[in-house]
Design a protein around this motif. Structure first.
Motif, PDB file in Angstrom:
ATOM      1  N   LEU A 133       3.800  -7.101 -13.360  1.00  0.00           N
ATOM      2  CA  LEU A 133       3.129  -6.290 -14.373  1.00  0.00           C
ATOM      3  C   LEU A 133       1.612  -6.444 -14.308  1.00  0.00           C
ATOM      4  CD1 LEU A 133       5.582  -6.721 -17.355  1.00  0.00           C
ATOM      5  CD2 LEU A 133       5.262  -4.684 -15.928  1.00  0.00           C
ATOM      6  N   LEU A 134       1.154  -7.641 -14.008  1.00  0.00           N
ATOM      7  CA  LEU A 134      -0.286  -7.853 -13.849  1.00  0.00           C
ATOM      8  C   LEU A 134      -0.804  -7.054 -12.654  1.00  0.00           C
ATOM      9  CD1 LEU A 134      -2.864  -9.225 -14.782  1.00  0.00           C
ATOM     10  CD2 LEU A 134      -2.267 -11.160 -13.326  1.00  0.00           C
ATOM     11  N   GLY A 135      -0.060  -7.046 -11.557  1.00  0.00           N
ATOM     12  CA  GLY A 135      -0.455  -6.236 -10.399  1.00  0.00           C
ATOM     13  C   GLY A 135      -0.484  -4.755 -10.729  1.00  0.00           C
ATOM     14  N   ALA A 136       0.513  -4.296 -11.499  1.00  0.00           N
ATOM     15  CA  ALA A 136       0.536  -2.892 -11.907  1.00  0.00           C
ATOM     16  C   ALA A 136      -0.658  -2.574 -12.812  1.00  0.00           C
ATOM     17  CB  ALA A 136       1.848  -2.572 -12.615  1.00  0.00           C
ATOM     18  N   LEU A 137      -1.010  -3.499 -13.679  1.00  0.00           N
ATOM     19  CA  LEU A 137      -2.173  -3.317 -14.556  1.00  0.00           C
ATOM     20  C   LEU A 137      -3.454  -3.201 -13.726  1.00  0.00           C
ATOM     21  CD1 LEU A 137      -3.534  -3.335 -17.391  1.00  0.00           C
ATOM     22  CD2 LEU A 137      -3.624  -5.813 -17.163  1.00  0.00           C
ATOM     23  N   LEU A 138      -3.609  -4.057 -12.739  1.00  0.00           N
ATOM     24  CA  LEU A 138      -4.801  -3.996 -11.887  1.00  0.00           C
ATOM     25  C   LEU A 138      -4.851  -2.693 -11.090  1.00  0.00           C
ATOM     26  CD1 LEU A 138      -4.961  -7.692 -10.682  1.00  0.00           C
ATOM     27  CD2 LEU A 138      -6.312  -6.587 -12.457  1.00  0.00           C
ATOM     28  N   GLY A 139      -3.689  -2.247 -10.613  1.00  0.00           N
ATOM     29  CA  GLY A 139      -3.645  -0.956  -9.927  1.00  0.00           C
ATOM     30  C   GLY A 139      -4.019   0.186 -10.856  1.00  0.00           C
ATOM     31  N   ALA A 140      -3.587   0.115 -12.116  1.00  0.00           N
ATOM     32  CA  ALA A 140      -3.934   1.151 -13.094  1.00  0.00           C
ATOM     33  C   ALA A 140      -5.442   1.168 -13.361  1.00  0.00           C
ATOM     34  CB  ALA A 140      -3.159   0.927 -14.386  1.00  0.00           C
ATOM     35  N   ALA A 198       4.454  -8.288  -2.009  1.00  0.00           N
ATOM     36  CA  ALA A 198       3.859  -7.284  -2.886  1.00  0.00           C
ATOM     37  C   ALA A 198       2.335  -7.283  -2.806  1.00  0.00           C
ATOM     38  CB  ALA A 198       4.319  -7.496  -4.326  1.00  0.00           C
ATOM     39  N   SER A 199       1.727  -8.442  -2.848  1.00  0.00           N
ATOM     40  CA  SER A 199       0.262  -8.509  -2.802  1.00  0.00           C
ATOM     41  C   SER A 199      -0.275  -8.030  -1.463  1.00  0.00           C
ATOM     42  CB  SER A 199      -0.221  -9.930  -3.072  1.00  0.00           C
ATOM     43  OG  SER A 199       0.077 -10.303  -4.380  1.00  0.00           O
ATOM     44  N   LEU A 200       0.383  -8.417  -0.401  1.00  0.00           N
ATOM     45  CA  LEU A 200      -0.068  -8.025   0.935  1.00  0.00           C
ATOM     46  C   LEU A 200       0.076  -6.518   1.141  1.00  0.00           C
ATOM     47  CD1 LEU A 200      -1.115  -8.953   3.693  1.00  0.00           C
ATOM     48  CD2 LEU A 200       1.264  -9.260   4.384  1.00  0.00           C
ATOM     49  N   VAL A 201       1.218  -5.972   0.768  1.00  0.00           N
ATOM     50  CA  VAL A 201       1.437  -4.532   0.917  1.00  0.00           C
ATOM     51  C   VAL A 201       0.472  -3.755   0.027  1.00  0.00           C
ATOM     52  CG1 VAL A 201       3.112  -2.669   0.528  1.00  0.00           C
ATOM     53  CG2 VAL A 201       3.845  -4.796   1.623  1.00  0.00           C
ATOM     54  N   GLY A 202       0.339  -4.186  -1.223  1.00  0.00           N
ATOM     55  CA  GLY A 202      -0.566  -3.510  -2.143  1.00  0.00           C
ATOM     56  C   GLY A 202      -2.009  -3.557  -1.677  1.00  0.00           C
ATOM     57  N   SER A 253       3.316  -3.554  -6.281  1.00  0.00           N
ATOM     58  CA  SER A 253       3.450  -4.640  -7.249  1.00  0.00           C
ATOM     59  C   SER A 253       4.786  -4.568  -7.979  1.00  0.00           C
ATOM     60  CB  SER A 253       2.316  -4.589  -8.277  1.00  0.00           C
ATOM     61  OG  SER A 253       1.088  -4.830  -7.661  1.00  0.00           O
ATOM     62  N   LEU A 254       5.232  -3.365  -8.262  1.00  0.00           N
ATOM     63  CA  LEU A 254       6.462  -3.211  -9.033  1.00  0.00           C
ATOM     64  C   LEU A 254       7.731  -3.249  -8.177  1.00  0.00           C
ATOM     65  CD1 LEU A 254       5.328  -0.435 -11.532  1.00  0.00           C
ATOM     66  CD2 LEU A 254       5.737  -2.859 -12.028  1.00  0.00           C
ATOM     67  N   PHE A 255       7.667  -2.738  -6.938  1.00  0.00           N
ATOM     68  CA  PHE A 255       8.900  -2.524  -6.199  1.00  0.00           C
ATOM     69  C   PHE A 255       9.038  -3.298  -4.894  1.00  0.00           C
ATOM     70  CE2 PHE A 255       8.055   1.465  -8.573  1.00  0.00           C
ATOM     71  CZ  PHE A 255       9.072   1.318  -9.500  1.00  0.00           C
ATOM     72  N   ALA A 256       7.961  -3.771  -4.314  1.00  0.00           N
ATOM     73  CA  ALA A 256       8.054  -4.504  -3.049  1.00  0.00           C
ATOM     74  C   ALA A 256       8.601  -5.911  -3.317  1.00  0.00           C
ATOM     75  CB  ALA A 256       6.679  -4.589  -2.384  1.00  0.00           C
ATOM     76  N   PRO A 257       9.201  -6.537  -2.317  1.00  0.00           N
ATOM     77  CA  PRO A 257       9.621  -7.927  -2.505  1.00  0.00           C
ATOM     78  C   PRO A 257       8.426  -8.765  -2.939  1.00  0.00           C
ATOM     79  CG  PRO A 257      10.458  -7.066  -0.430  1.00  0.00           C
ATOM     80  CD  PRO A 257       9.528  -6.033  -0.984  1.00  0.00           C
ATOM     81  N   ILE A 258       8.646  -9.645  -3.890  1.00  0.00           N
ATOM     82  CA  ILE A 258       7.541 -10.352  -4.547  1.00  0.00           C
ATOM     83  C   ILE A 258       6.662 -11.114  -3.555  1.00  0.00           C
ATOM     84  CG2 ILE A 258       8.802 -12.463  -5.122  1.00  0.00           C
ATOM     85  CD1 ILE A 258       6.305 -10.610  -7.375  1.00  0.00           C
ATOM     86  N   SER A 312      10.226 -13.154 -17.035  1.00  0.00           N
ATOM     87  CA  SER A 312      10.170 -14.086 -15.912  1.00  0.00           C
ATOM     88  C   SER A 312       8.761 -14.124 -15.328  1.00  0.00           C
ATOM     89  CB  SER A 312      11.169 -13.670 -14.831  1.00  0.00           C
ATOM     90  OG  SER A 312      10.758 -12.472 -14.204  1.00  0.00           O
ATOM     91  N   ALA A 313       8.473 -15.201 -14.655  1.00  0.00           N
ATOM     92  CA  ALA A 313       7.158 -15.339 -14.008  1.00  0.00           C
ATOM     93  C   ALA A 313       6.969 -14.236 -12.970  1.00  0.00           C
ATOM     94  CB  ALA A 313       7.028 -16.718 -13.368  1.00  0.00           C
ATOM     95  N   GLU A 314       8.061 -13.840 -12.302  1.00  0.00           N
ATOM     96  CA  GLU A 314       7.974 -12.771 -11.305  1.00  0.00           C
ATOM     97  C   GLU A 314       7.548 -11.462 -11.956  1.00  0.00           C
ATOM     98  OE1 GLU A 314      10.929 -10.064  -8.599  1.00  0.00           O
ATOM     99  OE2 GLU A 314      11.446 -12.180  -8.820  1.00  0.00           O
ATOM    100  N   TRP A 315       8.155 -11.122 -13.084  1.00  0.00           N
ATOM    101  CA  TRP A 315       7.809  -9.868 -13.751  1.00  0.00           C
ATOM    102  C   TRP A 315       6.420  -9.924 -14.365  1.00  0.00           C
ATOM    103  CZ3 TRP A 315       8.869  -5.101 -13.165  1.00  0.00           C
ATOM    104  CH2 TRP A 315      10.047  -4.749 -12.519  1.00  0.00           C
ATOM    105  N   SER A 316       6.012 -11.082 -14.780  1.00  0.00           N
ATOM    106  CA  SER A 316       4.645 -11.232 -15.276  1.00  0.00           C
ATOM    107  C   SER A 316       3.655 -10.929 -14.157  1.00  0.00           C
ATOM    108  CB  SER A 316       4.430 -12.652 -15.803  1.00  0.00           C
ATOM    109  OG  SER A 316       3.104 -12.843 -16.199  1.00  0.00           O
TER     110      SER A 316
END
Length: 126
Positions: free
Chosen positions: A34-41, A97-101, A89-94, A27-31
């Motif tokens: 996952l991109l946010g998780a990649l940037l965090g990594a 997610a960006s704001l919290v991260g 990115s993985l667990f906050a409401p979509i 899904s676009a949401e998971w994409s």
């Protein structure tokens, strides 16, 4: 320099793969997650290297121990901020997610900058 080019190629490749997979395979949401998780990594990986890099400033510091302690603090602050970004990115409401991260990563960055400025200020007074 070779590692940096490989890291950039990996990031671009993973981003392209996520764009290609969405929305047919994931899904676009998971994409987006996952991109946010990649940037965090990426932040975690680069932040982990901060204490290990010796610069000319560190060699010339009046207190190398204080300089290294500030580097360790900055590294840990940014690693924790990057992990927070990944988690958000993985667990906050979509929608949040960006704001919290960004808030978690920004807090880590602010703490690192304040600590490094404090070390620089105390080193220049002596």
């Amino acid at each position: 320099m070779g590692r940096s080019i490989l890291a950039a190629a990996f990031i671009l490749g993973a981003s392209a793969a996520l764009a290609w997979l969405a929305p047919d395979y994931i899904s676009a949401e998971w994409s987006q997650r996952l991109l946010g998780a990649l940037l965090g990594a990426v932040v975690v990986a680069y932040s982990n290297a901060i204490p290990k890099i010796l610069t000319a400033r560190a060699r010339a510091a009046s207190s190398p121990a204080a300089d290294q302690a500030a580097r360790r603090f900055a590294g840990w602050s940014l690693v924790l901020g990057g992990l927070g970004y990944m988690g958000a990115s993985l667990f906050a409401p979509i929608g949040m997610a960006s704001l919290v991260g960004a808030g978690l990563l920004g807090t880590g960055l602010l703490l690192a900058v304040l600590r490094c400025l404090g070390v620089g200020a105390s080193g220049s007074r002596t």
